[in-house]
Every structure is written in C-alpha cells, then in structure tokens.
Design a protein around this motif. Sequence first.
Motif, PDB file in Angstrom:
ATOM      1  N   ARG A 159     100.828  27.805   4.600  1.00  5.34           N
ATOM      2  CA  ARG A 159     101.810  28.870   4.790  1.00  5.34           C
ATOM      3  C   ARG A 159     101.602  29.515   6.151  1.00  5.34           C
ATOM      4  O   ARG A 159     100.527  29.432   6.747  1.00  5.34           O
ATOM      5  N   VAL A 160     102.653  30.171   6.631  1.00  2.31           N
ATOM      6  CA  VAL A 160     102.606  30.844   7.923  1.00  2.31           C
ATOM      7  C   VAL A 160     103.011  32.299   7.727  1.00  2.31           C
ATOM      8  O   VAL A 160     104.011  32.589   7.054  1.00  2.31           O
ATOM      9  N   LEU A 161     102.211  33.196   8.298  1.00  4.27           N
ATOM     10  CA  LEU A 161     102.535  34.617   8.316  1.00  4.27           C
ATOM     11  C   LEU A 161     103.122  34.933   9.686  1.00  4.27           C
ATOM     12  O   LEU A 161     102.467  34.701  10.714  1.00  4.27           O
ATOM     13  N   PHE A 162     104.341  35.422   9.714  1.00  3.47           N
ATOM     14  CA  PHE A 162     105.042  35.724  10.961  1.00  3.47           C
ATOM     15  C   PHE A 162     104.956  37.223  11.240  1.00  3.47           C
ATOM     16  O   PHE A 162     105.263  38.043  10.368  1.00  3.47           O
ATOM     17  N   LEU A 163     104.566  37.571  12.468  1.00  2.00           N
ATOM     18  CA  LEU A 163     104.356  38.972  12.842  1.00  2.00           C
ATOM     19  C   LEU A 163     105.306  39.379  13.960  1.00  2.00           C
ATOM     20  O   LEU A 163     105.712  38.557  14.794  1.00  2.00           O
ATOM     21  N   ASP A 164     105.654  40.681  13.977  1.00  2.00           N
ATOM     22  CA  ASP A 164     106.504  41.187  15.053  1.00  2.00           C
ATOM     23  C   ASP A 164     105.645  41.681  16.217  1.00  2.00           C
ATOM     24  O   ASP A 164     104.426  41.476  16.248  1.00  2.00           O
ATOM     25  N   ARG A 165     106.250  42.369  17.179  1.00  4.08           N
ATOM     26  CA  ARG A 165     105.537  42.815  18.380  1.00  4.08           C
ATOM     27  C   ARG A 165     104.437  43.824  18.071  1.00  4.08           C
ATOM     28  O   ARG A 165     103.497  43.997  18.847  1.00  4.08           O
ATOM     29  N   CYS A 168     103.096  43.639  12.754  1.00  2.00           N
ATOM     30  CA  CYS A 168     103.445  43.889  11.358  1.00  2.00           C
ATOM     31  C   CYS A 168     103.965  42.588  10.750  1.00  2.00           C
ATOM     32  O   CYS A 168     104.680  41.819  11.411  1.00  2.00           O
ATOM     33  N   LEU A 169     103.627  42.355   9.509  1.00  2.00           N
ATOM     34  CA  LEU A 169     104.068  41.145   8.821  1.00  2.00           C
ATOM     35  C   LEU A 169     105.551  41.258   8.501  1.00  2.00           C
ATOM     36  O   LEU A 169     105.980  42.160   7.795  1.00  2.00           O
ATOM     37  N   ILE A 170     106.339  40.336   9.032  1.00  2.00           N
ATOM     38  CA  ILE A 170     107.779  40.370   8.778  1.00  2.00           C
ATOM     39  C   ILE A 170     108.218  39.250   7.834  1.00  2.00           C
ATOM     40  O   ILE A 170     109.283  39.332   7.226  1.00  2.00           O
ATOM     41  N   ALA A 171     107.410  38.209   7.709  1.00  2.00           N
ATOM     42  CA  ALA A 171     107.751  37.120   6.786  1.00  2.00           C
ATOM     43  C   ALA A 171     106.498  36.321   6.468  1.00  2.00           C
ATOM     44  O   ALA A 171     105.589  36.200   7.285  1.00  2.00           O
ATOM     45  N   ASP A 172     106.491  35.807   5.258  1.00  2.00           N
ATOM     46  CA  ASP A 172     105.394  34.964   4.784  1.00  2.00           C
ATOM     47  C   ASP A 172     106.049  33.782   4.087  1.00  2.00           C
ATOM     48  O   ASP A 172     106.724  33.947   3.076  1.00  2.00           O
ATOM     49  N   GLU A 173     105.879  32.596   4.641  1.00  2.00           N
ATOM     50  CA  GLU A 173     106.601  31.441   4.108  1.00  2.00           C
ATOM     51  C   GLU A 173     105.683  30.245   3.921  1.00  2.00           C
ATOM     52  O   GLU A 173     104.869  29.920   4.794  1.00  2.00           O
ATOM     53  N   GLU A 174     105.834  29.603   2.786  1.00  2.00           N
ATOM     54  CA  GLU A 174     105.114  28.356   2.545  1.00  2.00           C
ATOM     55  C   GLU A 174     105.824  27.237   3.288  1.00  2.00           C
ATOM     56  O   GLU A 174     107.022  27.028   3.125  1.00  2.00           O
ATOM     57  N   GLN A 175     105.065  26.510   4.094  1.00  2.00           N
ATOM     58  CA  GLN A 175     105.645  25.456   4.917  1.00  2.00           C
ATOM     59  C   GLN A 175     105.411  24.057   4.356  1.00  2.00           C
ATOM     60  O   GLN A 175     106.058  23.108   4.773  1.00  2.00           O
ATOM     61  N   ALA A 201     104.019  36.697  16.910  1.00  2.00           N
ATOM     62  CA  ALA A 201     102.679  36.183  16.636  1.00  2.00           C
ATOM     63  C   ALA A 201     102.659  35.487  15.283  1.00  2.00           C
ATOM     64  O   ALA A 201     103.544  35.696  14.440  1.00  2.00           O
ATOM     65  N   LEU A 202     101.623  34.661  15.076  1.00  2.00           N
ATOM     66  CA  LEU A 202     101.499  33.883  13.845  1.00  2.00           C
ATOM     67  C   LEU A 202     100.078  33.969  13.313  1.00  2.00           C
ATOM     68  O   LEU A 202      99.119  34.126  14.069  1.00  2.00           O
ATOM     69  N   ILE A 203      99.966  33.844  12.003  1.00  2.00           N
ATOM     70  CA  ILE A 203      98.686  33.571  11.357  1.00  2.00           C
ATOM     71  C   ILE A 203      98.915  32.393  10.424  1.00  2.00           C
ATOM     72  O   ILE A 203      99.811  32.437   9.574  1.00  2.00           O
ATOM     73  N   LEU A 204      98.152  31.336  10.609  1.00  2.00           N
ATOM     74  CA  LEU A 204      98.252  30.158   9.743  1.00  2.00           C
ATOM     75  C   LEU A 204      97.292  30.332   8.571  1.00  2.00           C
ATOM     76  O   LEU A 204      96.200  30.874   8.731  1.00  2.00           O
ATOM     77  N   HIS A 238      97.250  34.287  16.240  1.00  2.00           N
ATOM     78  CA  HIS A 238      96.137  35.207  16.024  1.00  2.00           C
ATOM     79  C   HIS A 238      94.961  34.548  15.309  1.00  2.00           C
ATOM     80  O   HIS A 238      93.808  34.790  15.654  1.00  2.00           O
ATOM     81  N   ASP A 239      95.264  33.734  14.281  1.00  2.00           N
ATOM     82  CA  ASP A 239      94.166  33.193  13.491  1.00  2.00           C
ATOM     83  C   ASP A 239      94.681  32.053  12.615  1.00  2.00           C
ATOM     84  O   ASP A 239      95.891  31.891  12.418  1.00  2.00           O
ATOM     85  N   HIS A 240      93.763  31.283  12.130  1.00  2.00           N
ATOM     86  CA  HIS A 240      94.029  30.300  11.082  1.00  2.00           C
ATOM     87  C   HIS A 240      92.987  30.552  10.007  1.00  2.00           C
ATOM     88  O   HIS A 240      91.783  30.441  10.243  1.00  2.00           O
ATOM     89  N   LEU A 241      93.433  30.918   8.813  1.00  2.00           N
ATOM     90  CA  LEU A 241      92.546  31.215   7.695  1.00  2.00           C
ATOM     91  C   LEU A 241      92.540  30.038   6.735  1.00  2.00           C
ATOM     92  O   LEU A 241      93.595  29.531   6.356  1.00  2.00           O
ATOM     93  N   ILE A 242      91.351  29.620   6.339  1.00  2.00           N
ATOM     94  CA  ILE A 242      91.224  28.608   5.290  1.00  2.00           C
ATOM     95  C   ILE A 242      90.635  29.304   4.068  1.00  2.00           C
ATOM     96  O   ILE A 242      89.563  29.918   4.137  1.00  2.00           O
ATOM     97  N   ILE A 243      91.344  29.227   2.959  1.00  2.00           N
ATOM     98  CA  ILE A 243      90.983  29.953   1.746  1.00  2.00           C
ATOM     99  C   ILE A 243      90.235  29.029   0.793  1.00  2.00           C
ATOM    100  O   ILE A 243      90.742  27.980   0.394  1.00  2.00           O
TER     101      ILE A 243
END
Length: 257
Positions: A159-165, A168-175, A201-204, A238-243
């Motif tokens: 999934r990807v977390l999409f951030l604004d300027r 702030c998290l504006i969308a969270d989508e499973e890819q 910005a993105l967080i994977l 920004h980051d890639h998190l592995i859970i």
Amino acid sequence: MPRDPALSELPLPLFAPAGEDEAVPAPLTEGAKLPSYIRDHRKRLRERFLHGGAQAMPDYELLELLLFRAIPRQDVKPLARHLIEVFGDLAAVVSAPAARLTKVPGVGEAVVVELKLAEAMALRLARARVLNRRVISSWDALLDYCHTAMAHRETEHFRVLFLDRKNCLIADEEQGRGTVDHVPVYPREVLRRALELNASALILVHNHPSGDPSPSQADIAMTEQIRLAAEALSITLHDHLIIGKEREASFRTLGLI
C-alpha cells in the motif's frame, strides 16, 4: 444438588455441526430461556467488561463477548478458546480470512460476520487517527494503523500513503496483493496515482507474512526505483515500512533511504 431441568432438555454440543449456521437455536422451543449457568456467565462477562475494561480480560473472554450475538443459544467459551488456539491470538482470529475461519468446526456465516465487522471497525478507528493529520506528529498512530491493517495478513500486501505539502495523509491505497513472499509493485502506477492526487510525498508500506520485517534485496531495489522516479517528479519518498507480526522495519531508520 438438584439438577437444573433445563440442562436435561437442552443439548449443548461443543461446536455446531459443520455447515450449519450456529446462530440458529434449533434445540430451543420458542420462548425458552437460556440455562442459568450460561445466562449468568454472559452477564458476569459483560459487567466485567463495562467496569474493568478490556485490559482486565484475556483474549478468549473478549472473543466470547463478540460471539454472544452470533451464537445466542450455546456456551461459546469452548469455541473462543479453540479459535485462539488455532490462530494464536485475538488479532489473528479477527483478521483471519473467512475461508480459513469456516474450516473451524462451529464457525459459520454468523460468526464470520461478527469477526469481520470487528476487524472493519478496528481498521476504520485506526485510520481515523491518522487521516488528514501530520504524519510526523502522529507517527505512533500511523504505525498502529499499519499493524492493524497488515500485520496478520497471510499474503503480502503493498500500500501507499500519499501526503500533501504539510505531510498530512490525504489518501491510503492498496496497490497490490501477492503471495506469501512476493507482491508485484509497479513504480509507474505508484507515481501516476501520486500525480492524480497532487501528492507531495509518499510512504510505502508492505507486510512480511513470515513475521520477520527485514528488507530483502528485492525490497531494497524496488524502493530505490520508486525513490528515483519520485525524485524526478519533485515528490519525496519519506519512508518504506515493512510490517512484521510484532515489529516493523523502517528504511529511513536503517539508512536505506
């Protein structure tokens, strides 16, 4: 001690017969009451939950409370204990796939609905704590959300977390969804969606069903591809998190970004 006559009239099997909807109280005649020992036990559990909260109760008792509505005419403690034994803990029971749940004797559609409802509510609550908030100031809540959404999945999800300027998290989508040790990731699709959302910005995020969140060489290579493509579009990775099951790995903390 005289035996409660209701006990001789109401057979209470350990689990309902396979394929039968356990929520249907077939042995009871219309208007019949629960045996007193079941009724009193349920009352005590509810009171303990209301006065002491979840912290005072083990996993199987919280699971019992969930099962009361699904199985209104049986003692659900044996099933609750068995589910915990099969899946490991309450979180794993609630997030288990419906197909696996229904293989457990006594679990039918009514039980699956209650468990999946609990999972959906937990996920929405965790997501509400981070949506439209600054990621940096709510990092712990973000990690909680990622663990709630992905820690107990049996296959890899990306999934990807999409951030604004303002980050702030504006969308969270499973890819994508994959197998137990691989999920297909398409950098072009990730960046295309970022442009559509006007993300800055993105967080994977993806999970390792094995439980070990250590990055693989394939994880590192894929992350670098996305970082370079994002950089060309003035988008920050920004980051890639592995859970994993109990912990997570951060590419930024590990010096991989």
